[in-house]
Design a protein around this motif. Structure first.
Motif, PDB file in Angstrom:
ATOM      1  N   TRP A   1       7.734   4.648  -6.017  1.00 41.53           N
ATOM      2  CA  TRP A   1       7.925   5.559  -4.899  1.00 41.53           C
ATOM      3  C   TRP A   1       7.516   4.780  -3.666  1.00 41.53           C
ATOM      4  CZ3 TRP A   1       5.287   9.914  -7.895  1.00 41.53           C
ATOM      5  CH2 TRP A   1       6.186  10.942  -8.176  1.00 41.53           C
ATOM      6  N   ILE A   2       8.285   4.876  -2.607  1.00 38.95           N
ATOM      7  CA  ILE A   2       7.887   4.352  -1.308  1.00 38.95           C
ATOM      8  C   ILE A   2       7.216   5.534  -0.610  1.00 38.95           C
ATOM      9  CG2 ILE A   2       8.631   3.256   0.836  1.00 38.95           C
ATOM     10  CD1 ILE A   2      11.240   2.474  -0.726  1.00 38.95           C
ATOM     11  N   THR A   3       5.914   5.515  -0.552  1.00 35.20           N
ATOM     12  CA  THR A   3       5.133   6.692  -0.132  1.00 35.20           C
ATOM     13  C   THR A   3       5.010   6.788   1.386  1.00 35.20           C
ATOM     14  OG1 THR A   3       3.057   5.497  -0.336  1.00 35.20           O
ATOM     15  CG2 THR A   3       3.829   6.699  -2.289  1.00 35.20           C
TER      16      THR A   3
ATOM     17  N   GLN B   1       2.298  11.929   3.926  1.00 36.11           N
ATOM     18  CA  GLN B   1       2.035  13.362   3.766  1.00 36.11           C
ATOM     19  C   GLN B   1       3.295  14.176   3.446  1.00 36.11           C
ATOM     20  OE1 GLN B   1      -1.113  14.323   3.610  1.00 36.11           O
ATOM     21  NE2 GLN B   1      -1.614  12.191   3.971  1.00 36.11           N
ATOM     22  N   GLU B   2       4.428  13.496   3.218  1.00 26.19           N
ATOM     23  CA  GLU B   2       5.677  14.207   2.941  1.00 26.19           C
ATOM     24  C   GLU B   2       6.348  13.646   1.687  1.00 26.19           C
ATOM     25  OE1 GLU B   2       8.187  15.007   6.374  1.00 26.19           O
ATOM     26  OE2 GLU B   2       6.553  14.236   7.638  1.00 26.19           O
TER      27      GLU B   2
ATOM     28  N   GLU C   1       0.826  -1.209   0.000  1.00 30.57           N
ATOM     29  CA  GLU C   1       0.000   0.000   0.000  1.00 30.57           C
ATOM     30  C   GLU C   1       0.865   1.265   0.000  1.00 30.57           C
ATOM     31  OE1 GLU C   1      -3.266  -0.130  -0.570  1.00 30.57           O
ATOM     32  OE2 GLU C   1      -2.917  -2.284  -0.688  1.00 30.57           O
ATOM     33  N   GLN C   2       2.139   1.118   0.338  1.00 22.47           N
ATOM     34  CA  GLN C   2       3.058   2.257   0.334  1.00 22.47           C
ATOM     35  C   GLN C   2       3.854   2.340  -0.965  1.00 22.47           C
ATOM     36  OE1 GLN C   2       5.414   1.610   3.862  1.00 22.47           O
ATOM     37  NE2 GLN C   2       4.004   2.784   5.123  1.00 22.47           N
TER      38      GLN C   2
END
Length: 153
Positions: free
Chosen positions: A41-43, A47-48, A25-26
């Motif tokens: 991308w490792i999210t 929020q950053e 999910e990340q």
């Protein structure tokens, strides 16, 4: 496509098939190679986005590579030869950069010919009187309109 890739990663993560080192999910798919690797991308933190890192999976195996930096940093580092991603071919940079421009076909719409306003009720009455099947409302079929225009010219 990102949702499909995430579903595969989730399945591997849940089953332990291939050791996915991050919660799927990340992972947000941002690219891929012609060999089938995915670039993510490792999210985290969500929020950053300026702190998101990069991960690359192995197309046909369990190996993952993580880059601690932004996407721009990753691309600069890989393409300058400073960082080697094990999943990428060793000769990735041997041919040098190249660019092949596309040759788009420009499409220009035909100009709309001015047509005088028509009396749809008159066309429908004429069509019914001449054996054409027309709906009582809505668009008049093009073949009926063409026959009407031949009739009035």
């Amino acid at each position: 496509m990102p949702a499909r890739i995430r579903a595969y990663q989730r399945k591997d993560f849940d089953r332990g098939t291939h050791p996915v080192p991050y919660d799927p999910e990340q992972l947000f798919t941002i690219g891929g190679t012609d060999n089938g690797e995915h670039i993510f991308w490792i999210t985290d933190p969500a929020q950053e986005p300026d702190r998101w890192r990069i991960a690359v999976d192995e197309a046909r195996g369990p190996q993952w590579f993580t880059f601690d930096g932004t996407l721009a940093d990753f691309l600069t580092s890989v393409l300058s030869g400073q960082t080697r991603v094990p999943q990428f071919p060793r000769d990735l940079l041997e041919g040098g950069p190249s660019f092949t421009p596309s040759h788009p076909v420009l499409w220009k719409p035909e100009p709309i010919q001015d047509q005088p306003p028509v009396d749809a009720a008159a066309i429908r009455a004429w069509a019914l009187a001449n054996g054409y099947n027309v709906p009582p409302r809505g668009r008049i079929p093009s073949e009926v309109r063409e026959a009407w225009e031949r009739h009035i010219s």
